[in-house]
Scaffold this active site. Structure first.
Site, PDB file in Angstrom:
ATOM      1  N   LYS A  43     -30.860   9.874  24.361  1.00  0.00           N
ATOM      2  CA  LYS A  43     -31.724   9.556  23.245  1.00  0.00           C
ATOM      3  C   LYS A  43     -32.209  10.806  22.527  1.00  0.00           C
ATOM      4  O   LYS A  43     -32.709  10.741  21.411  1.00  0.00           O
ATOM      5  CB  LYS A  43     -32.978   8.805  23.754  1.00  0.00           C
ATOM      6  CG  LYS A  43     -32.729   7.555  24.523  1.00  0.00           C
ATOM      7  CD  LYS A  43     -34.114   7.052  25.037  1.00  0.00           C
ATOM      8  CE  LYS A  43     -33.964   6.327  26.310  1.00  0.00           C
ATOM      9  NZ  LYS A  43     -35.269   5.936  26.884  1.00  0.00           N
ATOM     10  N   GLY A  44     -32.082  11.931  23.207  1.00  0.00           N
ATOM     11  CA  GLY A  44     -32.702  13.166  22.714  1.00  0.00           C
ATOM     12  C   GLY A  44     -32.263  13.623  21.333  1.00  0.00           C
ATOM     13  O   GLY A  44     -33.021  14.280  20.622  1.00  0.00           O
ATOM     14  N   ASP A 100     -29.076  17.571  21.508  1.00  0.00           N
ATOM     15  CA  ASP A 100     -30.399  18.146  21.247  1.00  0.00           C
ATOM     16  C   ASP A 100     -30.526  19.551  21.803  1.00  0.00           C
ATOM     17  O   ASP A 100     -30.994  20.461  21.135  1.00  0.00           O
ATOM     18  CB  ASP A 100     -31.509  17.232  21.825  1.00  0.00           C
ATOM     19  CG  ASP A 100     -31.285  16.846  23.287  1.00  0.00           C
ATOM     20  OD1 ASP A 100     -30.268  17.252  23.889  1.00  0.00           O
ATOM     21  OD2 ASP A 100     -32.142  16.125  23.844  1.00  0.00           O
ATOM     22  N   ASP A 103     -28.424  23.306  28.044  1.00  0.00           N
ATOM     23  CA  ASP A 103     -29.125  24.029  29.096  1.00  0.00           C
ATOM     24  C   ASP A 103     -28.060  24.573  30.058  1.00  0.00           C
ATOM     25  O   ASP A 103     -27.402  25.552  29.742  1.00  0.00           O
ATOM     26  CB  ASP A 103     -30.090  23.016  29.740  1.00  0.00           C
ATOM     27  CG  ASP A 103     -31.079  23.636  30.680  1.00  0.00           C
ATOM     28  OD1 ASP A 103     -31.794  24.555  30.257  1.00  0.00           O
ATOM     29  OD2 ASP A 103     -31.163  23.202  31.839  1.00  0.00           O
ATOM     30  N   ASP A 159     -37.835  15.033  25.338  1.00  0.00           N
ATOM     31  CA  ASP A 159     -38.912  14.395  26.085  1.00  0.00           C
ATOM     32  C   ASP A 159     -39.335  15.145  27.335  1.00  0.00           C
ATOM     33  O   ASP A 159     -38.606  15.983  27.861  1.00  0.00           O
ATOM     34  CB  ASP A 159     -38.462  13.001  26.550  1.00  0.00           C
ATOM     35  CG  ASP A 159     -37.445  13.089  27.690  1.00  0.00           C
ATOM     36  OD1 ASP A 159     -36.382  13.712  27.498  1.00  0.00           O
ATOM     37  OD2 ASP A 159     -37.723  12.554  28.788  1.00  0.00           O
TER      38      ASP A 159
HETATM   39  P1  IMP Z   1     -27.563  20.363  30.679  1.00  0.00           P
HETATM   40  O1  IMP Z   1     -26.535  19.426  31.211  1.00  0.00           O
HETATM   41  O2  IMP Z   1     -28.207  21.169  31.775  1.00  0.00           O
HETATM   42  O3  IMP Z   1     -27.067  21.245  29.559  1.00  0.00           O
HETATM   43  O4  IMP Z   1     -28.766  19.497  30.190  1.00  0.00           O
HETATM   44  C1  IMP Z   1     -28.864  19.015  28.950  1.00  0.00           C
HETATM   45  C2  IMP Z   1     -29.908  17.923  28.933  1.00  0.00           C
HETATM   46  O5  IMP Z   1     -31.066  18.269  29.726  1.00  0.00           O
HETATM   47  C3  IMP Z   1     -30.399  17.759  27.521  1.00  0.00           C
HETATM   48  O6  IMP Z   1     -29.627  16.838  26.807  1.00  0.00           O
HETATM   49  C4  IMP Z   1     -31.830  17.316  27.749  1.00  0.00           C
HETATM   50  O7  IMP Z   1     -31.865  15.918  27.930  1.00  0.00           O
HETATM   51  C5  IMP Z   1     -32.251  17.952  29.054  1.00  0.00           C
HETATM   52  N1  IMP Z   1     -33.039  19.200  28.820  1.00  0.00           N
HETATM   53  C6  IMP Z   1     -32.657  20.467  29.075  1.00  0.00           C
HETATM   54  N2  IMP Z   1     -33.618  21.351  28.735  1.00  0.00           N
HETATM   55  C7  IMP Z   1     -34.634  20.614  28.221  1.00  0.00           C
HETATM   56  C8  IMP Z   1     -35.932  20.952  27.661  1.00  0.00           C
HETATM   57  O8  IMP Z   1     -36.346  22.121  27.551  1.00  0.00           O
HETATM   58  N3  IMP Z   1     -36.691  19.906  27.253  1.00  0.00           N
HETATM   59  C9  IMP Z   1     -36.280  18.600  27.341  1.00  0.00           C
HETATM   60  N4  IMP Z   1     -35.083  18.238  27.837  1.00  0.00           N
HETATM   61  C10 IMP Z   1     -34.271  19.239  28.286  1.00  0.00           C
HETATM   62 MG    MG Z   2     -32.950  14.207  28.105  1.00  0.00          MG
END
Ligand code: IMP
Ligand code: MG
Length: 180
Positions: A43-44, A100, A103, A159
């Site tokens: 949803k982000g 969004d 990370d 969120d």
């Molecule tokens: P990844 O798989 O670690 O790249 O995570 C990505 C997902 O983690 C994003 O789509 C967000 O839903 C969540 N996420 C990572 N960092 C943040 C943050 O600082 N605030 C909120 N959600 C985050």
């Molecule tokens: Mg998220």
């Protein structure tokens, strides 16, 4: 009030709006003569997605996906579940994934693998926020709004425990909010 939970604003509405317009122009240039399928990752990405596509002049189609990377708290695991799939065939399409925040990169790495197996002509990623210092998966965004430090941010779709998505800016929460 929601705003009382915010320690400080990292990116204002004006800063986001300016950058989104710039990204839309970059994407228009890249997709000249094409009709990309622009995919919103629920949803982000919803706020970023709707602002971005309304600034683009390229003819395009849209679809939605929901993936969840299981893991608790702030860290995503390497396991990604497809909770809602696309409704269209992407074979031969130019696919643009709208995210969004990147990370660890785990979510998009897996997602790109899944979509890549369906024989699209091209897959690109646009992310509003990028935390490159947190990356563990071998993946980078093709287009990005802002590079940010290793801080947990909320607002403009992002969120904390499903709340704060409706903040019009991107901010940092007060430590007391996490301690509740
Ligand atoms: P990844 O798989 O670690 O790249 O995570 C990505 C997902 O983690 C994003 O789509 C967000 O839903 C969540 N996420 C990572 N960092 C943040 C943050 O600082 N605030 C909120 N959600 C985050
Ligand atoms: Mg998220």
């Amino acid at each position: 009030m929601m705003h009382n939970d915010v320690e400080y604003v990292m990116l204002t509405e004006e800063q986001i709006d300016k950058r989104v317009r710039e990204l839309a122009a970059e994407l228009d240039e890249y997709y000249k003569g094409k009709i990309p399928l622009v995919v919103c990752i629920l949803k982000g990405s919803t706020l970023f997605f709707t602002d971005l596509i309304r600034r683009m002049e390229t003819k395009l189609t849209t679809d939605f996906m929901r993936v969840s990377s299981y893991g608790s708290g702030f860290v995503s695991s390497g396991v990604v579940a497809l909770e809602k799939d696309l409704t269209v065939d992407i074979k031969g399409r130019d696919v643009l994934i709208v995210e969004d925040i990147m990370d660890s990169g785990n979510t998009l790495f897996k997602l790109k693998e899944v979509l890549g197996s369906r024989e699209p002509a091209d897959i690109k990623i646009v992310t509003l926020l990028d935390k490159p210092c947190r990356r563990t998966a071998p993946i980078q965004p093709d287009f990005r709004g802002f590079e940010i430090d290793d801080k947990f941010v909320v607002g403009y779709g992002l969120d904390f425990e499903e709340m704060y998505r409706n903040l019009p800016y991107i901010g940092i929460l007060k430590p007391s909010v996490y301690e509740k």
